[in-house]
Design a protein around this motif. Structure first.
Motif, PDB file in Angstrom:
ATOM      1  N   THR A   1      24.423  -4.958 -29.891  1.00  0.00           N
ATOM      2  CA  THR A   1      25.396  -4.518 -30.772  1.00  0.00           C
ATOM      3  C   THR A   1      26.650  -5.435 -31.022  1.00  0.00           C
ATOM      4  OG1 THR A   1      25.202  -2.079 -29.889  1.00  0.00           O
ATOM      5  CG2 THR A   1      27.285  -2.622 -31.046  1.00  0.00           C
ATOM      6  N   VAL A   2      26.853  -5.672 -32.559  1.00  0.00           N
ATOM      7  CA  VAL A   2      27.776  -6.526 -32.768  1.00  0.00           C
ATOM      8  C   VAL A   2      29.039  -6.001 -33.216  1.00  0.00           C
ATOM      9  CG1 VAL A   2      26.452  -8.525 -33.025  1.00  0.00           C
ATOM     10  CG2 VAL A   2      26.859  -6.937 -35.150  1.00  0.00           C
ATOM     11  N   HIS A   3      30.411  -6.471 -33.262  1.00  0.00           N
ATOM     12  CA  HIS A   3      31.501  -5.610 -33.566  1.00  0.00           C
ATOM     13  C   HIS A   3      32.295  -6.561 -34.583  1.00  0.00           C
ATOM     14  CE1 HIS A   3      30.801  -3.088 -30.125  1.00  0.00           C
ATOM     15  NE2 HIS A   3      30.411  -4.143 -29.482  1.00  0.00           N
TER      16      HIS A   3
ATOM     17  N   GLY B   1      29.225 -10.830 -31.504  1.00  0.00           N
ATOM     18  CA  GLY B   1      28.633 -10.252 -30.315  1.00  0.00           C
ATOM     19  C   GLY B   1      27.789 -11.107 -29.488  1.00  0.00           C
TER      20      GLY B   1
ATOM     21  N   ALA C   1      37.805  -1.061 -36.229  1.00  0.00           N
ATOM     22  CA  ALA C   1      36.711  -1.802 -35.654  1.00  0.00           C
ATOM     23  C   ALA C   1      35.390  -0.818 -36.068  1.00  0.00           C
ATOM     24  CB  ALA C   1      37.135  -1.551 -34.232  1.00  0.00           C
TER      25      ALA C   1
ATOM     26  N   TYR D   1      29.835  -4.529 -44.205  1.00  0.00           N
ATOM     27  CA  TYR D   1      31.235  -4.087 -44.004  1.00  0.00           C
ATOM     28  C   TYR D   1      32.158  -5.129 -44.601  1.00  0.00           C
ATOM     29  CZ  TYR D   1      29.534  -0.931 -40.483  1.00  0.00           C
ATOM     30  OH  TYR D   1      28.913   0.302 -39.752  1.00  0.00           O
TER      31      TYR D   1
ATOM     32  N   SER E   1      31.110  -1.330 -35.611  1.00  0.00           N
ATOM     33  CA  SER E   1      29.956  -1.972 -34.763  1.00  0.00           C
ATOM     34  C   SER E   1      28.604  -1.541 -35.498  1.00  0.00           C
ATOM     35  CB  SER E   1      30.129  -1.466 -33.379  1.00  0.00           C
ATOM     36  OG  SER E   1      29.884  -0.028 -33.371  1.00  0.00           O
ATOM     37  N   LYS E   2      27.716  -2.345 -35.051  1.00  0.00           N
ATOM     38  CA  LYS E   2      26.274  -2.526 -35.774  1.00  0.00           C
ATOM     39  C   LYS E   2      25.241  -2.897 -34.930  1.00  0.00           C
ATOM     40  CE  LYS E   2      24.395  -3.633 -40.143  1.00  0.00           C
ATOM     41  NZ  LYS E   2      24.860  -4.339 -41.638  1.00  0.00           N
ATOM     42  N   TRP E   3      24.263  -2.470 -34.685  1.00  0.00           N
ATOM     43  CA  TRP E   3      23.135  -2.751 -33.976  1.00  0.00           C
ATOM     44  C   TRP E   3      22.214  -3.729 -34.676  1.00  0.00           C
ATOM     45  CZ3 TRP E   3      21.437  -2.439 -29.306  1.00  0.00           C
ATOM     46  CH2 TRP E   3      20.030  -2.871 -28.958  1.00  0.00           C
TER      47      TRP E   3
ATOM     48  N   ASN F   1      36.053  -6.420 -37.772  1.00  0.00           N
ATOM     49  CA  ASN F   1      37.103  -5.538 -38.203  1.00  0.00           C
ATOM     50  C   ASN F   1      37.242  -5.225 -39.552  1.00  0.00           C
ATOM     51  OD1 ASN F   1      38.429  -4.954 -35.445  1.00  0.00           O
ATOM     52  ND2 ASN F   1      39.081  -6.963 -35.324  1.00  0.00           N
TER      53      ASN F   1
ATOM     54  N   MET G   1      30.870 -10.388 -38.237  1.00  0.00           N
ATOM     55  CA  MET G   1      30.515  -9.557 -36.916  1.00  0.00           C
ATOM     56  C   MET G   1      30.160 -10.164 -35.933  1.00  0.00           C
ATOM     57  SD  MET G   1      30.800  -6.474 -38.222  1.00  0.00           S
ATOM     58  CE  MET G   1      29.867  -5.186 -37.174  1.00  0.00           C
TER      59      MET G   1
END
Length: 130
Positions: free
Chosen positions: A125-127, A102, A66, A96, A68-70, A129, A100
Motif C-alpha cells: 500500500t502506498v499513500h 510507500g 489522504a 489521484y 492510499s492504493k494497493w 495527499n 504516491m
C-alpha cells in the motif's frame, strides 16, 4: 387596579426597535489569522455561511485528503541475484493526480536464464495527499 411597567421591559423594547430599525454593518472577520474573507450568504434553509480563503505561506505545507492504493510492480535486476525484501516506491499517480509513496514488500522473484535477469514482484500500500 393600575399596572406598572418596569424600566427593564421598556429598555428591552427600545433596544429591540433600535436593532430592527438601524442595521449594523459588521465586517466579517477571519476566524484564524491566515484566513481572508471571500463572501457570505444564506443557504436555501436560511442558514448563514461565510467563506474564507486559507492563505498558505510558500514555505508551509498543508495536510489534505489522504489517499492510499494497493500497487504491484515488477522490477528486473541484471544477473542472478537475491533482490532486496523491500522496495522504496515513489511515483506520480494519474488517477489521484498526486505523488504516491510507500515501502513495498517482495512477494516473489525468479531468475530468467534467457535474458540473464532476475524478475521480482513487489506489492504493498502506498499513500499520497490530494
Amino acid at each position: 387596579m393600575k399596572k406598572s411597567v418596569s424600566l427593564t421591559a421598556i429598555a428591552y423594547v427600545l433596544a429591540t426597535i433600535f436593532l430592527l430599525i438601524i442595521p449594523i454593518n459588521v465586517q466579517a472577520s477571519p476566524i484564524i489569522e491566515n484566513e481572508k474573507f471571500i463572501e457570505e450568504g444564506y443557504t436555501a434553509d436560511g442558514i448563514k455561511y461565510s467563506i474564507y480563503e486559507l492563505i498558505i505561506p510558500d514555505n508551509e505545507t498543508v495536510s489534505r485528503i489522504a489517499v492510499s492504493k494497493w500497487v504491484s510492480i515488477v522490477v528486473y535486476y541484471d544477473g542472478d541475484v537475491i533482490p532486496s525484501s523491500t522496495y522504496p516506491y515513489e511515483a506520480y499517480d494519474n488517477e489521484y493526480k498526486t505523488v504516491m509513496k510507500g515501502t513495498l514488500r517482495r512477494t516473489s522473484y525468479e531468475y530468467l536464464l534467457f535474458g540473464n535477469r532476475t524478475r521480482t514482484v513487489y506489492q504493498g500500500t502506498v499513500h499520497g495527499n490530494i
